[in-house]
Enzyme design. Structure first.
Site, PDB file in Angstrom:
ATOM      1  N   TYR A 147       1.665   1.852   0.742  1.00 19.66           N
ATOM      2  CA  TYR A 147       2.760   2.569   1.385  1.00 19.66           C
ATOM      3  C   TYR A 147       3.458   1.634   2.356  1.00 19.66           C
ATOM      4  O   TYR A 147       2.799   0.903   3.090  1.00 19.66           O
ATOM      5  CB  TYR A 147       2.218   3.788   2.143  1.00 19.66           C
ATOM      6  N   ASP A 242       2.605  -6.498   4.587  1.00 18.61           N
ATOM      7  CA  ASP A 242       2.864  -5.331   5.431  1.00 18.61           C
ATOM      8  C   ASP A 242       1.590  -5.054   6.218  1.00 18.61           C
ATOM      9  O   ASP A 242       0.640  -4.476   5.696  1.00 18.61           O
ATOM     10  CB  ASP A 242       3.268  -4.132   4.570  1.00 18.61           C
ATOM     11  N   LYS A 270       2.608   0.355  14.511  1.00 14.70           N
ATOM     12  CA  LYS A 270       1.360   0.960  15.010  1.00 14.70           C
ATOM     13  C   LYS A 270       0.739   0.239  16.222  1.00 14.70           C
ATOM     14  O   LYS A 270       1.276   0.362  17.310  1.00 14.70           O
ATOM     15  CB  LYS A 270       0.411   1.163  13.836  1.00 14.70           C
TER      16      LYS A 270
HETATM   17  C1  LIG Z   1       2.654   3.561   8.787  1.00 10.97           C
HETATM   18  C2  LIG Z   1       3.048   2.498   7.848  1.00 10.97           C
HETATM   19  C3  LIG Z   1       4.388   2.176   7.608  1.00 10.97           C
HETATM   20  C4  LIG Z   1       5.523   2.975   8.155  1.00 10.97           C
HETATM   21  O1  LIG Z   1       5.564   2.934   9.551  1.00 10.97           O
HETATM   22  P1  LIG Z   1       6.356   4.116  10.323  1.00 10.97           P
HETATM   23  O2  LIG Z   1       6.281   3.678  11.754  1.00 10.97           O
HETATM   24  O3  LIG Z   1       5.612   5.373  10.020  1.00 10.97           O
HETATM   25  O4  LIG Z   1       7.735   4.139   9.807  1.00 10.97           O
HETATM   26  C5  LIG Z   1       4.670   1.089   6.815  1.00 10.97           C
HETATM   27  N1  LIG Z   1       3.694   0.368   6.253  1.00 10.97           N
HETATM   28  C6  LIG Z   1       2.398   0.651   6.456  1.00 10.97           C
HETATM   29  C7  LIG Z   1       1.345  -0.209   5.840  1.00 10.97           C
HETATM   30  C8  LIG Z   1       2.028   1.748   7.239  1.00 10.97           C
HETATM   31  O5  LIG Z   1       0.738   2.055   7.382  1.00 10.97           O
END
Ligand SMILES: *Cc1c(COP(=O)(O)O)cnc(C)c1O
Length: 438
Positions: A147, A242, A270
Protein backbone atom coordinates in the site's frame (compact mmCIF):
# COMPACT_ATOMS: atom_id res chain seq x y z
CA UNK A 1 -9.66 -2.87 32.25
CA UNK A 2 -13.37 -3.26 32.67
CA UNK A 3 -15.46 -3.41 29.56
CA UNK A 4 -18.79 -1.63 29.35
CA UNK A 5 -21.41 -2.08 26.68
CA UNK A 6 -19.80 0.76 24.70
CA UNK A 7 -22.94 2.82 25.20
CA UNK A 8 -21.41 6.22 24.56
CA UNK A 9 -19.40 4.94 21.60
CA UNK A 10 -22.65 3.64 20.09
CA UNK A 11 -24.33 7.01 20.55
CA UNK A 12 -21.34 8.88 19.14
CA UNK A 13 -21.16 6.51 16.18
CA UNK A 14 -24.85 6.96 15.38
CA UNK A 15 -24.38 10.72 15.44
CA UNK A 16 -21.14 10.51 13.43
CA UNK A 17 -22.83 8.55 10.66
CA UNK A 18 -25.20 11.45 10.09
CA UNK A 19 -22.34 13.77 9.15
CA UNK A 20 -19.20 11.70 8.41
CA UNK A 21 -19.45 9.08 5.62
CA UNK A 22 -19.58 5.76 7.46
CA UNK A 23 -19.04 7.66 10.68
CA UNK A 24 -15.28 7.95 10.18
CA UNK A 25 -12.53 10.06 8.64
CA UNK A 26 -10.65 7.04 7.24
CA UNK A 27 -12.38 3.79 6.23
CA UNK A 28 -10.62 1.03 8.22
CA UNK A 29 -11.59 2.79 11.46
CA UNK A 30 -15.25 1.89 10.86
CA UNK A 31 -14.76 -1.71 12.11
CA UNK A 32 -16.47 -3.09 8.97
CA UNK A 33 -13.91 -5.91 8.73
CA UNK A 34 -14.44 -7.09 12.30
CA UNK A 35 -18.04 -6.06 12.94
CA UNK A 36 -19.42 -4.14 15.88
CA UNK A 37 -19.17 -0.47 16.74
CA UNK A 38 -15.89 1.41 16.53
CA UNK A 39 -14.80 2.78 19.88
CA UNK A 40 -14.59 6.53 20.30
CA UNK A 41 -11.61 7.64 22.34
CA UNK A 42 -11.22 10.58 24.65
CA UNK A 43 -7.61 10.41 25.84
CA UNK A 44 -4.40 8.45 25.57
CA UNK A 45 -1.04 8.24 27.27
CA UNK A 46 1.80 5.75 27.18
CA UNK A 47 0.69 2.40 25.81
CA UNK A 48 -3.01 2.72 26.51
CA UNK A 49 -6.03 4.82 25.74
CA UNK A 50 -9.43 5.39 27.28
CA UNK A 51 -12.69 5.37 25.35
CA UNK A 52 -15.69 7.62 25.92
CA UNK A 53 -17.26 4.95 28.15
CA UNK A 54 -14.27 5.12 30.48
CA UNK A 55 -12.78 1.76 29.47
CA UNK A 56 -9.00 1.60 29.16
CA UNK A 57 -7.34 -0.46 26.43
CA UNK A 58 -3.76 -1.61 26.05
CA UNK A 59 -3.07 -0.39 22.53
CA UNK A 60 -1.22 -2.33 19.82
CA UNK A 61 -2.21 -0.01 16.97
CA UNK A 62 -0.65 3.23 18.18
CA UNK A 63 -2.41 5.25 15.50
CA UNK A 64 -1.11 2.86 12.80
CA UNK A 65 2.56 3.55 13.32
CA UNK A 66 3.47 7.16 14.11
CA UNK A 67 3.61 6.75 17.88
CA UNK A 68 6.84 4.79 18.28
CA UNK A 69 7.35 6.49 21.65
CA UNK A 70 3.77 5.80 22.79
CA UNK A 71 0.80 8.14 23.17
CA UNK A 72 1.36 11.72 24.33
CA UNK A 73 5.06 11.29 25.10
CA UNK A 74 5.87 14.19 27.48
CA UNK A 75 8.85 15.45 25.47
CA UNK A 76 6.93 15.38 22.19
CA UNK A 77 3.91 17.11 23.76
CA UNK A 78 6.15 19.78 25.26
CA UNK A 79 7.91 20.38 21.95
CA UNK A 80 4.53 20.71 20.22
CA UNK A 81 3.20 23.12 22.84
CA UNK A 82 6.30 25.28 22.68
CA UNK A 83 6.20 25.37 18.89
CA UNK A 84 2.46 26.10 18.83
CA UNK A 85 2.89 29.04 21.20
CA UNK A 86 5.33 30.56 18.69
CA UNK A 87 2.94 30.28 15.75
CA UNK A 88 0.97 27.45 14.15
CA UNK A 89 2.27 28.04 10.64
CA UNK A 90 4.45 30.64 8.95
CA UNK A 91 4.12 29.80 5.26
CA UNK A 92 7.79 30.78 5.12
CA UNK A 93 11.09 29.04 5.89
CA UNK A 94 12.09 28.26 9.48
CA UNK A 95 14.95 26.43 11.17
CA UNK A 96 13.16 23.30 12.42
CA UNK A 97 12.46 22.03 8.89
CA UNK A 98 16.18 22.29 8.16
CA UNK A 99 17.05 20.46 11.37
CA UNK A 100 14.60 17.63 10.69
CA UNK A 101 15.80 17.26 7.09
CA UNK A 102 19.39 17.08 8.40
CA UNK A 103 18.31 14.28 10.73
CA UNK A 104 16.74 12.35 7.86
CA UNK A 105 19.87 12.77 5.74
CA UNK A 106 22.08 11.68 8.64
CA UNK A 107 20.01 8.54 9.31
CA UNK A 108 19.17 7.29 5.83
CA UNK A 109 21.76 6.04 3.32
CA UNK A 110 21.98 8.07 0.11
CA UNK A 111 19.71 10.90 1.22
CA UNK A 112 21.00 14.39 0.45
CA UNK A 113 17.76 16.29 -0.08
CA UNK A 114 14.38 16.09 1.66
CA UNK A 115 11.02 17.60 0.66
CA UNK A 116 8.35 17.57 3.38
CA UNK A 117 4.66 16.92 2.73
CA UNK A 118 1.70 16.56 5.07
CA UNK A 119 0.99 12.84 4.48
CA UNK A 120 2.50 9.61 3.23
CA UNK A 121 0.11 9.68 0.27
CA UNK A 122 1.53 12.98 -0.93
CA UNK A 123 5.07 11.70 -0.40
CA UNK A 124 4.64 8.64 -2.66
CA UNK A 125 2.60 10.54 -5.24
CA UNK A 126 5.26 13.25 -5.45
CA UNK A 127 8.16 10.78 -5.51
CA UNK A 128 6.56 9.13 -8.55
CA UNK A 129 6.16 12.49 -10.28
CA UNK A 130 9.81 13.29 -9.61
CA UNK A 131 10.85 9.86 -10.93
CA UNK A 132 8.86 10.48 -14.11
CA UNK A 133 10.34 13.94 -14.43
CA UNK A 134 13.87 12.64 -13.97
CA UNK A 135 13.58 9.69 -16.36
CA UNK A 136 11.18 11.15 -18.90
CA UNK A 137 9.23 7.86 -18.74
CA UNK A 138 5.59 7.23 -17.78
CA UNK A 139 5.26 3.62 -16.60
CA UNK A 140 5.44 2.77 -12.91
CA UNK A 141 5.51 -0.63 -11.22
CA UNK A 142 4.05 -1.63 -7.87
CA UNK A 143 3.52 -4.92 -6.07
CA UNK A 144 0.26 -6.56 -5.06
CA UNK A 145 0.03 -6.53 -1.26
CA UNK A 146 1.85 -3.20 -0.91
CA UNK A 147 0.00 0.00 0.00
CA UNK A 148 1.32 3.41 -0.91
CA UNK A 149 -1.53 5.74 0.00
CA UNK A 150 -4.55 6.64 -2.07
CA UNK A 151 -3.34 8.59 -5.12
CA UNK A 152 -4.90 7.52 -8.45
CA UNK A 153 -1.85 5.81 -9.95
CA UNK A 154 -1.35 3.66 -6.86
CA UNK A 155 -4.94 2.47 -6.32
CA UNK A 156 -4.32 -0.12 -8.98
CA UNK A 157 -4.60 -3.92 -9.03
CA UNK A 158 -3.09 -6.44 -11.41
CA UNK A 159 -4.96 -6.75 -14.70
CA UNK A 160 -6.39 -10.10 -15.69
CA UNK A 161 -4.04 -12.77 -17.01
CA UNK A 162 -0.41 -12.03 -17.71
CA UNK A 163 -0.97 -8.51 -19.08
CA UNK A 164 1.17 -5.84 -17.57
CA UNK A 165 -1.45 -3.10 -17.47
CA UNK A 166 -3.09 -2.45 -14.13
CA UNK A 167 -6.79 -1.94 -13.44
CA UNK A 168 -8.32 0.57 -11.01
CA UNK A 169 -8.79 -0.92 -7.54
CA UNK A 170 -11.13 1.93 -6.62
CA UNK A 171 -14.06 3.48 -8.40
CA UNK A 172 -13.15 6.95 -9.56
CA UNK A 173 -9.67 6.04 -10.76
CA UNK A 174 -9.54 6.49 -14.56
CA UNK A 175 -8.53 3.36 -16.46
CA UNK A 176 -6.15 5.48 -18.52
CA UNK A 177 -4.18 6.25 -15.36
CA UNK A 178 -4.32 2.69 -14.00
CA UNK A 179 -2.91 1.40 -17.29
CA UNK A 180 0.33 3.28 -16.62
CA UNK A 181 0.86 1.17 -13.50
CA UNK A 182 2.07 -2.42 -13.79
CA UNK A 183 1.33 -4.64 -10.80
CA UNK A 184 3.53 -7.62 -9.98
CA UNK A 185 3.31 -10.29 -7.28
CA UNK A 186 5.84 -10.00 -4.46
CA UNK A 187 8.54 -12.68 -4.16
CA UNK A 188 8.29 -13.69 -7.83
CA UNK A 189 11.67 -13.25 -9.53
CA UNK A 190 10.43 -14.78 -12.78
CA UNK A 191 7.65 -12.23 -13.28
CA UNK A 192 10.00 -9.41 -12.29
CA UNK A 193 12.67 -10.46 -14.81
CA UNK A 194 10.02 -10.87 -17.50
CA UNK A 195 8.54 -7.42 -16.96
CA UNK A 196 11.94 -5.75 -17.17
CA UNK A 197 12.86 -7.82 -20.23
CA UNK A 198 9.73 -6.67 -22.09
CA UNK A 199 9.08 -3.13 -20.82
CA UNK A 200 12.25 -2.20 -18.88
CA UNK A 201 12.92 0.88 -21.01
CA UNK A 202 9.45 2.33 -20.28
CA UNK A 203 9.71 2.08 -16.50
CA UNK A 204 10.21 5.36 -14.65
CA UNK A 205 10.10 3.81 -11.20
CA UNK A 206 9.38 0.71 -9.18
CA UNK A 207 7.81 1.44 -5.81
CA UNK A 208 7.83 -1.15 -3.04
CA UNK A 209 7.35 -1.39 0.69
CA UNK A 210 10.65 -3.18 1.40
CA UNK A 211 9.00 -4.39 4.62
CA UNK A 212 5.43 -4.87 3.33
CA UNK A 213 3.23 -4.16 6.35
CA UNK A 214 -0.15 -3.19 4.94
CA UNK A 215 -1.52 -6.59 3.89
CA UNK A 216 -0.22 -8.73 6.67
CA UNK A 217 3.51 -8.60 7.31
CA UNK A 218 4.90 -10.09 4.08
CA UNK A 219 8.62 -10.14 4.86
CA UNK A 220 10.65 -10.45 1.67
CA UNK A 221 13.77 -12.43 0.89
CA UNK A 222 16.84 -10.19 0.61
CA UNK A 223 17.64 -11.78 -2.76
CA UNK A 224 14.35 -10.52 -4.15
CA UNK A 225 15.02 -6.92 -3.10
CA UNK A 226 18.60 -7.17 -4.30
CA UNK A 227 17.58 -8.41 -7.76
CA UNK A 228 15.00 -5.63 -7.95
CA UNK A 229 17.79 -3.15 -7.17
CA UNK A 230 19.96 -4.62 -9.94
CA UNK A 231 17.19 -4.63 -12.53
CA UNK A 232 16.24 -1.00 -11.82
CA UNK A 233 19.87 0.08 -12.17
CA UNK A 234 20.38 -1.92 -15.35
CA UNK A 235 17.29 -0.41 -17.00
CA UNK A 236 17.57 3.17 -15.75
CA UNK A 237 14.41 2.92 -13.64
CA UNK A 238 14.37 4.51 -10.19
CA UNK A 239 13.81 2.26 -7.19
CA UNK A 240 11.56 3.88 -4.60
CA UNK A 241 11.46 2.41 -1.10
CA UNK A 242 8.19 3.37 0.56
CA UNK A 243 9.34 3.48 4.16
CA UNK A 244 6.29 5.27 5.53
CA UNK A 245 5.88 2.46 8.09
CA UNK A 246 9.39 1.00 8.19
CA UNK A 247 11.32 4.29 8.24
CA UNK A 248 12.87 5.06 11.66
CA UNK A 249 11.25 1.85 12.95
CA UNK A 250 12.94 -1.30 11.62
CA UNK A 251 16.23 0.63 11.92
CA UNK A 252 17.16 4.33 12.03
CA UNK A 253 18.07 3.90 8.38
CA UNK A 254 14.89 1.92 7.68
CA UNK A 255 14.85 -1.14 5.44
CA UNK A 256 17.80 0.28 3.48
CA UNK A 257 19.94 -0.22 6.57
CA UNK A 258 18.25 -3.48 7.54
CA UNK A 259 18.90 -5.12 4.16
CA UNK A 260 21.94 -3.13 3.09
CA UNK A 261 20.19 -2.04 -0.12
CA UNK A 262 19.95 1.62 -1.19
CA UNK A 263 16.95 2.88 -3.13
CA UNK A 264 17.10 5.88 -5.49
CA UNK A 265 14.25 7.66 -3.73
CA UNK A 266 12.62 7.04 -0.36
CA UNK A 267 9.31 8.09 1.16
CA UNK A 268 8.57 8.64 4.84
CA UNK A 269 5.59 9.46 7.03
CA UNK A 270 4.21 8.13 10.31
CA UNK A 271 7.19 8.00 12.77
CA UNK A 272 8.79 11.02 11.10
CA UNK A 273 5.90 13.19 12.30
CA UNK A 274 5.64 11.63 15.75
CA UNK A 275 1.84 11.85 15.61
CA UNK A 276 1.53 15.05 13.58
CA UNK A 277 0.69 15.07 9.85
CA UNK A 278 4.09 14.71 8.16
CA UNK A 279 5.39 12.94 5.09
CA UNK A 280 8.59 13.35 3.11
CA UNK A 281 10.29 12.15 -0.02
CA UNK A 282 14.03 12.20 -0.23
CA UNK A 283 17.07 11.16 -2.23
CA UNK A 284 20.22 12.39 -3.93
CA UNK A 285 20.82 16.06 -4.79
CA UNK A 286 20.98 15.29 -8.51
CA UNK A 287 17.40 14.00 -8.67
CA UNK A 288 16.09 16.82 -6.49
CA UNK A 289 17.69 19.39 -8.80
CA UNK A 290 14.70 18.56 -11.05
CA UNK A 291 12.17 19.55 -8.35
CA UNK A 292 10.59 23.03 -8.10
CA UNK A 293 11.91 25.63 -7.39
CA UNK A 294 15.18 24.24 -8.83
CA UNK A 295 13.69 22.32 -11.73
CA UNK A 296 10.56 21.68 -13.78
CA UNK A 297 8.83 19.04 -11.60
CA UNK A 298 6.15 20.85 -9.61
CA UNK A 299 5.25 19.99 -6.03
CA UNK A 300 4.08 22.19 -3.14
CA UNK A 301 2.07 22.39 0.09
CA UNK A 302 0.53 25.19 2.17
CA UNK A 303 1.32 23.37 5.42
CA UNK A 304 4.41 21.46 4.27
CA UNK A 305 7.19 21.71 6.85
CA UNK A 306 4.65 22.95 9.38
CA UNK A 307 6.53 24.18 12.48
CA UNK A 308 4.40 22.30 15.01
CA UNK A 309 4.70 19.07 13.02
CA UNK A 310 8.45 19.54 12.55
CA UNK A 311 8.83 20.02 16.32
CA UNK A 312 7.01 16.73 16.96
CA UNK A 313 9.25 14.94 14.47
CA UNK A 314 12.43 16.44 15.92
CA UNK A 315 11.46 15.52 19.49
CA UNK A 316 10.54 11.99 18.40
CA UNK A 317 13.85 11.41 16.60
CA UNK A 318 15.81 12.94 19.50
CA UNK A 319 14.29 10.50 22.02
CA UNK A 320 14.49 7.61 19.54
CA UNK A 321 18.25 8.07 19.23
CA UNK A 322 19.05 9.09 22.81
CA UNK A 323 17.19 6.17 24.41
CA UNK A 324 18.19 3.60 21.80
CA UNK A 325 14.49 2.92 21.37
CA UNK A 326 14.77 0.65 18.32
CA UNK A 327 17.12 -1.74 20.14
CA UNK A 328 14.78 -1.80 23.15
CA UNK A 329 11.80 -2.53 20.90
CA UNK A 330 13.69 -5.45 19.38
CA UNK A 331 14.13 -6.91 22.89
CA UNK A 332 10.45 -6.35 23.63
CA UNK A 333 9.44 -7.81 20.28
CA UNK A 334 11.59 -10.90 20.89
CA UNK A 335 9.88 -11.35 24.27
CA UNK A 336 6.46 -11.16 22.60
CA UNK A 337 7.59 -13.63 19.95
CA UNK A 338 8.87 -16.14 22.53
CA UNK A 339 5.65 -15.83 24.54
CA UNK A 340 3.42 -16.33 21.52
CA UNK A 341 5.61 -19.25 20.36
CA UNK A 342 5.01 -20.98 23.71
CA UNK A 343 1.27 -20.48 23.35
CA UNK A 344 1.27 -21.77 19.77
CA UNK A 345 3.46 -24.78 20.66
CA UNK A 346 1.02 -25.74 23.40
CA UNK A 347 -2.10 -25.23 21.29
CA UNK A 348 -0.80 -26.52 17.94
CA UNK A 349 -3.12 -24.05 16.20
CA UNK A 350 -2.41 -23.31 12.52
CA UNK A 351 -1.02 -19.85 13.19
CA UNK A 352 2.34 -18.29 12.39
CA UNK A 353 3.54 -15.27 14.31
CA UNK A 354 5.45 -12.95 11.99
CA UNK A 355 7.63 -10.20 13.41
CA UNK A 356 10.17 -7.62 12.31
CA UNK A 357 11.37 -5.55 15.25
CA UNK A 358 8.35 -3.75 16.68
CA UNK A 359 5.98 -4.83 13.87
CA UNK A 360 4.05 -8.06 14.31
CA UNK A 361 1.24 -9.98 12.65
CA UNK A 362 -0.69 -13.19 13.22
CA UNK A 363 -0.77 -15.26 10.03
CA UNK A 364 -4.03 -17.07 10.81
CA UNK A 365 -4.58 -20.44 9.19
CA UNK A 366 -0.97 -20.49 7.97
CA UNK A 367 1.83 -22.87 9.03
CA UNK A 368 4.49 -20.61 7.60
CA UNK A 369 4.93 -16.91 7.02
CA UNK A 370 3.53 -15.90 3.60
CA UNK A 371 5.60 -13.67 1.29
CA UNK A 372 2.69 -12.83 -1.03
CA UNK A 373 -0.78 -11.48 -0.32
CA UNK A 374 -2.57 -14.21 -2.29
CA UNK A 375 -1.22 -16.88 0.08
CA UNK A 376 -3.37 -15.55 2.92
CA UNK A 377 -6.40 -17.86 3.15
CA UNK A 378 -9.88 -16.32 3.02
CA UNK A 379 -10.82 -17.79 6.42
CA UNK A 380 -8.14 -15.61 8.10
CA UNK A 381 -10.64 -12.74 8.12
CA UNK A 382 -13.37 -14.64 9.99
CA UNK A 383 -10.93 -16.14 12.50
CA UNK A 384 -9.51 -12.67 13.10
CA UNK A 385 -12.97 -11.22 13.62
CA UNK A 386 -13.43 -13.51 16.63
CA UNK A 387 -9.88 -12.97 17.86
CA UNK A 388 -10.29 -9.21 17.68
CA UNK A 389 -13.54 -9.28 19.68
CA UNK A 390 -12.01 -11.61 22.27
CA UNK A 391 -9.04 -9.24 22.71
CA UNK A 392 -11.30 -6.20 23.00
CA UNK A 393 -13.34 -7.90 25.76
CA UNK A 394 -10.06 -8.39 27.64
CA UNK A 395 -8.96 -4.78 27.23
CA UNK A 396 -6.46 -5.30 24.41
CA UNK A 397 -6.88 -3.17 21.28
CA UNK A 398 -5.76 -4.71 17.99
CA UNK A 399 -6.28 -3.24 14.53
CA UNK A 400 -9.84 -3.80 13.25
CA UNK A 401 -8.69 -5.83 10.23
CA UNK A 402 -6.95 -9.17 9.74
CA UNK A 403 -4.58 -7.54 7.25
CA UNK A 404 -3.17 -4.84 9.50
CA UNK A 405 -0.04 -5.33 11.57
CA UNK A 406 0.45 -4.71 15.30
CA UNK A 407 2.81 -2.08 16.65
CA UNK A 408 4.95 -2.09 19.78
CA UNK A 409 6.04 1.24 21.22
CA UNK A 410 8.62 2.39 23.74
CA UNK A 411 5.73 2.86 26.15
CA UNK A 412 5.00 -0.89 26.29
CA UNK A 413 6.51 -2.61 29.31
CA UNK A 414 7.52 -6.23 29.81
CA UNK A 415 4.38 -6.59 31.93
CA UNK A 416 2.26 -5.29 29.03
CA UNK A 417 3.85 -7.76 26.66
CA UNK A 418 3.36 -10.70 29.03
CA UNK A 419 -0.26 -9.71 29.55
CA UNK A 420 -0.72 -9.47 25.79
CA UNK A 421 0.69 -12.97 25.34
CA UNK A 422 -1.93 -14.35 27.75
CA UNK A 423 -4.72 -12.40 26.06
CA UNK A 424 -3.61 -13.40 22.54
CA UNK A 425 -3.45 -17.05 23.66
CA UNK A 426 -6.96 -16.98 25.10
CA UNK A 427 -8.31 -15.02 22.13
CA UNK A 428 -6.78 -17.42 19.59
CA UNK A 429 -8.26 -20.40 21.43
CA UNK A 430 -11.69 -18.73 21.35
CA UNK A 431 -11.31 -17.73 17.72
CA UNK A 432 -10.52 -21.27 16.56
CA UNK A 433 -13.19 -22.79 18.86
CA UNK A 434 -15.66 -20.63 17.00
CA UNK A 435 -14.30 -22.02 13.75
CA UNK A 436 -15.00 -25.64 14.75
CA UNK A 437 -18.39 -24.78 16.19
CA UNK A 438 -19.60 -23.34 12.91
C1 LIG B 1 0.35 4.76 5.75
C2 LIG B 1 1.10 4.51 4.51
C3 LIG B 1 1.03 5.37 3.41
C4 LIG B 1 0.08 6.52 3.34
O1 LIG B 1 0.35 7.48 4.32
P1 LIG B 1 -0.85 8.49 4.73
O2 LIG B 1 -0.17 9.42 5.69
O3 LIG B 1 -1.91 7.64 5.34
O4 LIG B 1 -1.30 9.17 3.51
C5 LIG B 1 1.86 5.14 2.34
N1 LIG B 1 2.70 4.09 2.32
C6 LIG B 1 2.79 3.24 3.35
C7 LIG B 1 3.76 2.12 3.30
C8 LIG B 1 1.97 3.40 4.47
O5 LIG B 1 2.02 2.52 5.47
Amino acid sequence: MAVSAHLSSREHFARAQRVLPGGVSSPVRAFRAVGGTPLFFREASGASFVDVDGDRYLDFVHSWGPLILGHAHPEVVEAVQTAASRGLTFGAPHLDEVLLAEQVAACYPGVERVRFTSSGTEATMSALRLARGVTGRDRIVKFAGCYHGHSDGLLVAAGSGAVTFGEPSSAGVPEAIARLTSVLPLDDLGRLEELFATTGREIAAVIIEPVPANNGLLLQRREFLLRLRELCSAHGALLIFDEVISGFRVALGGAAELYGIEPDLVTFGKVLGGGMPVGAFAGPAEAFARLAPLGPVYQAGTLSGNPVAMAAGLATLRVLKRDDVIARLEVLGARLERGVARVLDASQLPVTFVRQGSLFWFALGMREAPRRDDLIPAEAASIYRRMHAACLRRGVYLAPSAYEVGFLSAAHSEVDVDLAVDVFGAALAEAFDGEEAR
